[in-house]
Design a protein around this motif. Sequence first.
Motif, PDB file in Angstrom:
ATOM      1  N   HIS A 293      49.295  57.924  35.851  1.00 49.24           N
ATOM      2  CA  HIS A 293      50.027  56.805  36.432  1.00 49.24           C
ATOM      3  C   HIS A 293      50.569  57.227  37.792  1.00 49.24           C
ATOM      4  O   HIS A 293      50.972  58.374  37.981  1.00 49.24           O
ATOM      5  CB  HIS A 293      51.202  56.392  35.539  1.00 49.24           C
ATOM      6  CG  HIS A 293      50.793  55.846  34.219  1.00 49.24           C
ATOM      7  ND1 HIS A 293      50.531  54.518  34.011  1.00 49.24           N
ATOM      8  CD2 HIS A 293      50.579  56.455  33.032  1.00 49.24           C
ATOM      9  CE1 HIS A 293      50.191  54.329  32.752  1.00 49.24           C
ATOM     10  NE2 HIS A 293      50.207  55.487  32.139  1.00 49.24           N
TER      11      HIS A 293
ATOM     12  N   THR B 263      53.477  56.320  40.783  1.00 53.67           N
ATOM     13  CA  THR B 263      54.765  55.653  40.938  1.00 53.67           C
ATOM     14  C   THR B 263      54.838  55.026  42.319  1.00 53.67           C
ATOM     15  O   THR B 263      54.753  55.736  43.325  1.00 53.67           O
ATOM     16  CB  THR B 263      55.916  56.657  40.774  1.00 53.67           C
ATOM     17  OG1 THR B 263      55.800  57.274  39.493  1.00 53.67           O
ATOM     18  CG2 THR B 263      57.259  55.953  40.887  1.00 53.67           C
ATOM     19  N   PRO B 264      54.962  53.701  42.407  1.00 47.87           N
ATOM     20  CA  PRO B 264      55.023  53.063  43.727  1.00 47.87           C
ATOM     21  C   PRO B 264      56.181  53.595  44.552  1.00 47.87           C
ATOM     22  O   PRO B 264      57.253  53.890  44.038  1.00 47.87           O
ATOM     23  CB  PRO B 264      55.222  51.581  43.386  1.00 47.87           C
ATOM     24  CG  PRO B 264      54.715  51.442  41.989  1.00 47.87           C
ATOM     25  CD  PRO B 264      55.042  52.746  41.310  1.00 47.87           C
TER      26      PRO B 264
ATOM     27  N   ARG C 217      48.261  51.765  47.495  1.00 52.18           N
ATOM     28  CA  ARG C 217      47.280  51.662  46.430  1.00 52.18           C
ATOM     29  C   ARG C 217      46.647  50.286  46.478  1.00 52.18           C
ATOM     30  O   ARG C 217      47.063  49.408  47.220  1.00 52.18           O
ATOM     31  CB  ARG C 217      47.935  51.894  45.065  1.00 52.18           C
ATOM     32  CG  ARG C 217      49.047  50.942  44.751  1.00 52.18           C
ATOM     33  CD  ARG C 217      49.674  51.229  43.409  1.00 52.18           C
ATOM     34  NE  ARG C 217      48.713  51.047  42.344  1.00 52.18           N
ATOM     35  CZ  ARG C 217      48.985  51.352  41.080  1.00 52.18           C
ATOM     36  NH1 ARG C 217      50.137  51.878  40.754  1.00 52.18           N
ATOM     37  NH2 ARG C 217      48.084  51.157  40.146  1.00 52.18           N
ATOM     38  N   ASN C 218      45.626  50.085  45.695  1.00 50.84           N
ATOM     39  CA  ASN C 218      44.996  48.786  45.628  1.00 50.84           C
ATOM     40  C   ASN C 218      45.944  47.803  44.960  1.00 50.84           C
ATOM     41  O   ASN C 218      47.025  48.156  44.508  1.00 50.84           O
ATOM     42  CB  ASN C 218      43.693  48.891  44.823  1.00 50.84           C
ATOM     43  CG  ASN C 218      42.693  49.795  45.500  1.00 50.84           C
ATOM     44  OD1 ASN C 218      42.477  49.703  46.697  1.00 50.84           O
ATOM     45  ND2 ASN C 218      42.084  50.683  44.733  1.00 50.84           N
ATOM     46  N   GLU C 219      45.519  46.556  44.891  1.00 51.83           N
ATOM     47  CA  GLU C 219      46.331  45.570  44.198  1.00 51.83           C
ATOM     48  C   GLU C 219      46.576  46.046  42.771  1.00 51.83           C
ATOM     49  O   GLU C 219      45.725  46.701  42.169  1.00 51.83           O
ATOM     50  CB  GLU C 219      45.610  44.225  44.191  1.00 51.83           C
ATOM     51  CG  GLU C 219      45.434  43.616  45.577  1.00 51.83           C
ATOM     52  CD  GLU C 219      44.721  42.288  45.514  1.00 51.83           C
ATOM     53  OE1 GLU C 219      44.442  41.829  44.384  1.00 51.83           O
ATOM     54  OE2 GLU C 219      44.447  41.717  46.568  1.00 51.83           O
ATOM     55  N   PRO C 220      47.733  45.734  42.210  1.00 53.32           N
ATOM     56  CA  PRO C 220      48.051  46.212  40.858  1.00 53.32           C
ATOM     57  C   PRO C 220      46.992  45.788  39.846  1.00 53.32           C
ATOM     58  O   PRO C 220      46.373  44.730  39.971  1.00 53.32           O
ATOM     59  CB  PRO C 220      49.398  45.541  40.569  1.00 53.32           C
ATOM     60  CG  PRO C 220      49.969  45.222  41.913  1.00 53.32           C
ATOM     61  CD  PRO C 220      48.799  44.924  42.793  1.00 53.32           C
ATOM     62  N   LEU C 221      46.791  46.634  38.863  1.00 54.32           N
ATOM     63  CA  LEU C 221      45.877  46.284  37.789  1.00 54.32           C
ATOM     64  C   LEU C 221      46.473  45.139  36.980  1.00 54.32           C
ATOM     65  O   LEU C 221      47.626  45.198  36.569  1.00 54.32           O
ATOM     66  CB  LEU C 221      45.649  47.498  36.879  1.00 54.32           C
ATOM     67  CG  LEU C 221      44.832  48.644  37.471  1.00 54.32           C
ATOM     68  CD1 LEU C 221      44.817  49.822  36.516  1.00 54.32           C
ATOM     69  CD2 LEU C 221      43.415  48.196  37.783  1.00 54.32           C
ATOM     70  N   THR C 222      45.686  44.113  36.779  1.00 54.58           N
ATOM     71  CA  THR C 222      46.141  42.964  36.005  1.00 54.58           C
ATOM     72  C   THR C 222      45.063  42.580  35.005  1.00 54.58           C
ATOM     73  O   THR C 222      43.885  42.936  35.156  1.00 54.58           O
ATOM     74  CB  THR C 222      46.429  41.754  36.911  1.00 54.58           C
ATOM     75  OG1 THR C 222      45.210  41.359  37.570  1.00 54.58           O
ATOM     76  CG2 THR C 222      47.483  42.093  37.959  1.00 54.58           C
TER      77      THR C 222
ATOM     78  N   ASP D  61      37.728  48.471  44.543  1.00 51.85           N
ATOM     79  CA  ASP D  61      38.864  48.614  43.626  1.00 51.85           C
ATOM     80  C   ASP D  61      38.567  49.759  42.654  1.00 51.85           C
ATOM     81  O   ASP D  61      38.307  49.539  41.470  1.00 51.85           O
ATOM     82  CB  ASP D  61      39.101  47.313  42.862  1.00 51.85           C
ATOM     83  CG  ASP D  61      40.485  47.260  42.219  1.00 51.85           C
ATOM     84  OD1 ASP D  61      41.101  48.332  42.071  1.00 51.85           O
ATOM     85  OD2 ASP D  61      40.945  46.159  41.869  1.00 51.85           O
TER      86      ASP D  61
ATOM     87  N   GLU E 123      40.350  51.974  41.142  1.00 52.49           N
ATOM     88  CA  GLU E 123      41.216  52.130  39.974  1.00 52.49           C
ATOM     89  C   GLU E 123      40.776  51.205  38.848  1.00 52.49           C
ATOM     90  O   GLU E 123      40.712  51.600  37.679  1.00 52.49           O
ATOM     91  CB  GLU E 123      42.670  51.853  40.354  1.00 52.49           C
ATOM     92  CG  GLU E 123      43.660  52.218  39.260  1.00 52.49           C
ATOM     93  CD  GLU E 123      45.097  52.080  39.710  1.00 52.49           C
ATOM     94  OE1 GLU E 123      45.985  52.570  38.997  1.00 52.49           O
ATOM     95  OE2 GLU E 123      45.336  51.482  40.773  1.00 52.49           O
ATOM     96  N   CYS E 124      40.443  49.965  39.207  1.00 51.32           N
ATOM     97  CA  CYS E 124      39.942  49.009  38.225  1.00 51.32           C
ATOM     98  C   CYS E 124      38.606  49.481  37.663  1.00 51.32           C
ATOM     99  O   CYS E 124      38.371  49.428  36.453  1.00 51.32           O
ATOM    100  CB  CYS E 124      39.796  47.631  38.873  1.00 51.32           C
ATOM    101  SG  CYS E 124      39.022  46.377  37.818  1.00 51.32           S
TER     102      CYS E 124
END
Length: 203
Positions: free
Chosen positions: A60, A62-63, A69-74, A116, A118-119
């Motif tokens: 993980h 920490t912002p 970072r890329n757009e948050p994972l949703t 992306d 991370e996605c």
Amino acid sequence: MSTIVNIKTIPQPHGFTLNERTFTLRFHGDTFAQDIPEYIPVRIFAQVDDKWAGLFPVVHTTPGERLVRNEPLTAAKFPFLPLPQGFQPSSAHEWQQLVKNIERDLLADPHLSNTDPECYVLMRDLFWMAFVAAFPPFPYGTNWPRWNTCISMDGDFISRWALKDANVFCHDDSPDAHGAVREWVWEQFSTTVEEMLSIPVTH
């Protein structure tokens, strides 16, 4: 260059985490100020002793003000989630269908690994979890189908599973062993989805 540090463990309901650590990276050498990029991507790799080979680490970030970072994972980025109501983790057929769904979504955007990452990495890990649950003998023997080779056998989960010495199920092709594999993978899968995407996973 790499270094090894000892970090205090913190027990959690589904395993444990490591105490937060702050680190800095200093690059030595001569360069011109105009050549220094505003940001540099850094890959974080977690490796533990062989006796912990069955663990699946999830990193993980920490912002912070200087963390980009890329757009948050949703959940919207993972169309195969949430799982169908009544999903049975003990069923090979259900896992096989999930493999098809994840493969479809993973390959829908051929540039996902770049746009992306991370996605892409998380979806690829979930693909391999589902694949192993669907076909527990993998990668040994021949009782498993070919998958789209655009999906590489990379990632912490599948790398550890493919280690013969670390895979306690590799010599047992019995139904009981398959059931144990699916139970173990289900715990990995559900914990990852809940922690990374905040999507409750029940059956």
